[in-house]
Design an enzyme around this catalytic site. Structure first.
Site, mmCIF file in Angstrom:
data_model
loop_
_atom_site.group_PDB
_atom_site.id
_atom_site.type_symbol
_atom_site.label_atom_id
_atom_site.label_comp_id
_atom_site.label_asym_id
_atom_site.label_seq_id
_atom_site.Cartn_x
_atom_site.Cartn_y
_atom_site.Cartn_z
ATOM 1 N N PHE A 113 20.525 53.059 2.617
ATOM 2 C CA PHE A 113 19.575 53.871 3.516
ATOM 3 C C PHE A 113 18.422 52.891 3.877
ATOM 4 O O PHE A 113 17.751 52.341 3.056
ATOM 5 C CB PHE A 113 19.057 55.065 2.794
ATOM 6 C CG PHE A 113 18.362 56.090 3.765
ATOM 7 C CD1 PHE A 113 19.094 56.802 4.585
ATOM 8 C CD2 PHE A 113 17.179 56.252 3.719
ATOM 9 C CE1 PHE A 113 18.468 57.805 5.580
ATOM 10 C CE2 PHE A 113 16.324 57.103 4.674
ATOM 11 C CZ PHE A 113 17.034 57.895 5.615
ATOM 12 N N ASP A 122 19.578 54.794 -6.068
ATOM 13 C CA ASP A 122 19.194 55.858 -5.276
ATOM 14 C C ASP A 122 20.204 56.939 -5.390
ATOM 15 O O ASP A 122 21.091 56.751 -4.793
ATOM 16 C CB ASP A 122 18.753 55.312 -3.802
ATOM 17 C CG ASP A 122 18.225 56.338 -2.987
ATOM 18 O OD1 ASP A 122 18.244 57.566 -3.139
ATOM 19 O OD2 ASP A 122 17.458 55.932 -1.839
ATOM 20 N N TYR A 144 15.601 67.235 -1.797
ATOM 21 C CA TYR A 144 15.587 68.133 -0.844
ATOM 22 C C TYR A 144 16.891 68.249 -0.038
ATOM 23 O O TYR A 144 16.978 69.062 0.800
ATOM 24 C CB TYR A 144 14.451 67.895 0.256
ATOM 25 C CG TYR A 144 14.431 66.533 0.948
ATOM 26 C CD1 TYR A 144 15.264 66.183 1.723
ATOM 27 C CD2 TYR A 144 13.212 65.593 0.424
ATOM 28 C CE1 TYR A 144 15.377 64.691 2.261
ATOM 29 C CE2 TYR A 144 13.221 64.220 0.719
ATOM 30 C CZ TYR A 144 14.105 63.850 1.661
ATOM 31 O OH TYR A 144 14.073 62.567 2.208
ATOM 32 N N ARG A 200 28.223 63.986 10.745
ATOM 33 C CA ARG A 200 28.295 64.351 9.323
ATOM 34 C C ARG A 200 28.454 65.576 9.089
ATOM 35 O O ARG A 200 27.634 66.584 9.635
ATOM 36 C CB ARG A 200 27.307 63.726 8.579
ATOM 37 C CG ARG A 200 26.973 62.308 8.548
ATOM 38 C CD ARG A 200 26.070 61.820 7.588
ATOM 39 N NE ARG A 200 24.739 62.453 7.742
ATOM 40 C CZ ARG A 200 23.608 62.331 7.008
ATOM 41 N NH1 ARG A 200 23.658 61.277 6.190
ATOM 42 N NH2 ARG A 200 22.487 62.826 7.229
HETATM 43 C C1 LIG Z 1 19.514 57.313 0.272
HETATM 44 C C2 LIG Z 1 18.119 57.942 0.622
HETATM 45 N N1 LIG Z 1 17.130 57.391 0.127
HETATM 46 C C3 LIG Z 1 16.009 57.782 0.556
HETATM 47 C C4 LIG Z 1 15.672 58.764 1.326
HETATM 48 C C5 LIG Z 1 14.105 59.037 1.897
HETATM 49 O O1 LIG Z 1 13.484 59.588 0.778
HETATM 50 P P1 LIG Z 1 12.039 60.034 1.054
HETATM 51 O O2 LIG Z 1 11.597 60.509 2.503
HETATM 52 O O3 LIG Z 1 11.913 60.939 0.052
HETATM 53 O O4 LIG Z 1 11.182 58.690 0.787
HETATM 54 C C6 LIG Z 1 16.638 59.370 2.023
HETATM 55 C C7 LIG Z 1 16.699 60.225 3.264
HETATM 56 O O5 LIG Z 1 17.401 60.608 3.842
HETATM 57 C C8 LIG Z 1 18.079 58.862 1.708
HETATM 58 O O6 LIG Z 1 18.877 59.401 2.371
#
Ligand SMILES: Cc1ncc(COP(=O)(O)O)c(C=O)c1O
Length: 420
Positions: free
Chosen positions: A123, A201, A226, A380
């Protein structure tokens, strides 16, 4: 067609069917975006209302001692139960991005690792955080292993890169575009054998994929709450650090909540014991209050039962796609084998964004269907077993087919808003 009968049967036999009633729902819409923002548990609404009224409204400052200081560790304990670890190894708070920064910064400060590695399935926020740290620590450029496609990782290529030098590897256990699921235990073992560490992650995996930190010998992980954990928009993230590693690591944002004795108001910093040193500022009480119901429901349903339904539903979607959608220009962009995928199914289509808009609109005979869109042309369909029914999935497939068959999507603009 007898799809209708089998879908009804599936729903009638679903041991998790009742959980659907635990989430807020006002319309007939089919919500297939739980992989982006999970639905609101009714219990969360009641809890936040209570916290507002009794704890903030009436209790005010007294609520810190009476309720609020206990809230982050209590929720951490519940995440620990879900993730197969000891509560002392989990901390709740901040965002996934901030947590990634903290853990990678702390690992770099041990001077054991000489390079950062990730891949092109990860991501963007993870890539950005690594890029920033690489500059701050004057490291060679982060290696973004590029598989030449965004569908699945080539594990042998990844392993070959890891073994070259001691490195910190950041991977998303379930890839956000295709839902590709990495072999976690195998990669952890490989990294360890080559003096490297993987920071996982888990944002797209937690709540739908069984994860056991102990069994998989995971050393570090972060994730947002979330999505399938239904914690609410911007809900606090979780971070896991294996016990043996905690002592070696220092929090780069050493705020007062990570101090051994924050309420002594000492003028110098002394890190708290264990994972608690990774706290920085005041916990986000309202968000924490909102997120607890989501983990409670996941624990009550049981991750094995959730995964079983997720596999049945994603399998169902794939077979419905093969029967109904393949002739209309859709292609499958998720792994065929359930062992290699998380809980969303991605389809590609040259007019994906216009089709998404038509789906969201609803039509006579079809309710609104909420998927999401990811560039360049991915639709998706998130399967959240706690509230997605088989009938929802059947409706979504029929509607997708009808849209393209009747070209209902052509009238929609090709330009996009910020959130898709
Ligand atoms: C794999 C992944 N990591 C991190 C995040 C973003 O996390 P944050 O907004 O809590 O920093 C997302 C958001 O969709 C995600 O899909």
């Amino acid at each position: 067609m007898n799809d209708t009968i089998s879908v009804t049967d599936w729903d009638a036999r679903d041991p998790l069917a009742e959980f659907r009633n635990r989430f807020f729902s006002e319309s007939q819409e089919v919500y297939l975006d739980g992989n982006s923002l999970g639905k609101m548990p009714l219990e969360a609404q009641a809890t936040v209302q209570r916290v507002l009224q009794q704890q903030w409204g009436q209790g005010l400052i007294r609520s810190w001692n009476e309720q609020w200081l206990d809230l982050p560790p209590r929720i951490a304990g519940k995440y620990a139960q879900l993730l197969g670890t000891n509560p002392a190894n989990i901390i709740i708070g901040e965002s996934t991005s901030v947590r990634l920064y903290q853990i990678v910064h702390a690992l770099l400060n041990t001077h054991k690792y000489t390079r950062l590695i990730t891949d092109n399935l990860n991501f963007p926020t993870d890539l950005y955080i690594l890029e920033g740290l690489e500059k701050a620590f004057e490291l060679p450029q982060t290696l973004v292993v590029d598989y030449g496609q965004e569908f699945e990782a080539d594990i042998e290529t990844l392993k070959a890169e890891i073994q070259k030098q001691p490195c910190i590897v950041c991977l998303s256990l379930v890839s956000y575009k295709s839902a590709y699921l990495y072999p976690m235990a195998e990669l952890n073992r490989w990294a360890q054998a080559h003096h490297s560490i993987i920071v996982w992650d888990l944002s797209h995996a937690v709540g739908v994929v069984p994860i056991d930190f102990q069994a998989t010998q995971t050393k570090a992980a972060i994730g947002c709450t979330y999505k399938f954990m239904n914690g609410g928009p911007g809900a606090p993230a979780f971070m896991y650090i294996g016990e043996s590693l905690q002592k070696e690591l220092a929090n780069p944002i050493q705020g007062w909540f990570g101090h051994a004795k924050p309420f002594d108001f000492s003028t110098s910093y002394k890190a708290a014991e264990g994972i608690h040193r990774f706290a920085s500022g005041t916990p986000q009480i309202l968000s924490l209050a909102a997120m607890e119901a989501g983990v409670d429901i996941a624990l009550e349903a049981g991750i094995e039962a959730i995964r079983k339904k997720s596999v049945q539903q994603t399998d169902y979607l794939i077979s419905a796609f093969q029967k109904e959608l393949m002739p209309y220009g859709f292609e499958l962009f998720s792994p065929q084998k359930s062992i290699n995928r998380g809980s969303h199914i991605s389809l590609t289509h040259p007019q994906a964004w216009q089709i998404c808009q038509a789906l969201q609109q609803g039509m006579e005979g079809y309710p609104q269907v909420i998927p999401d869109f990811r560039p360049p042309q991915i639709i998706r369909l998130g399967v959240a077993p706690l509230y997605t029914s088989f009938a929802d999935l059947m409706l979504a497939v029929k509607y997708l087919k009808a849209i393209v068959e009747h070209q209902w999507h052509i009238k929609y603009p090709t330009d996009k808003p910020q959130v898709t």
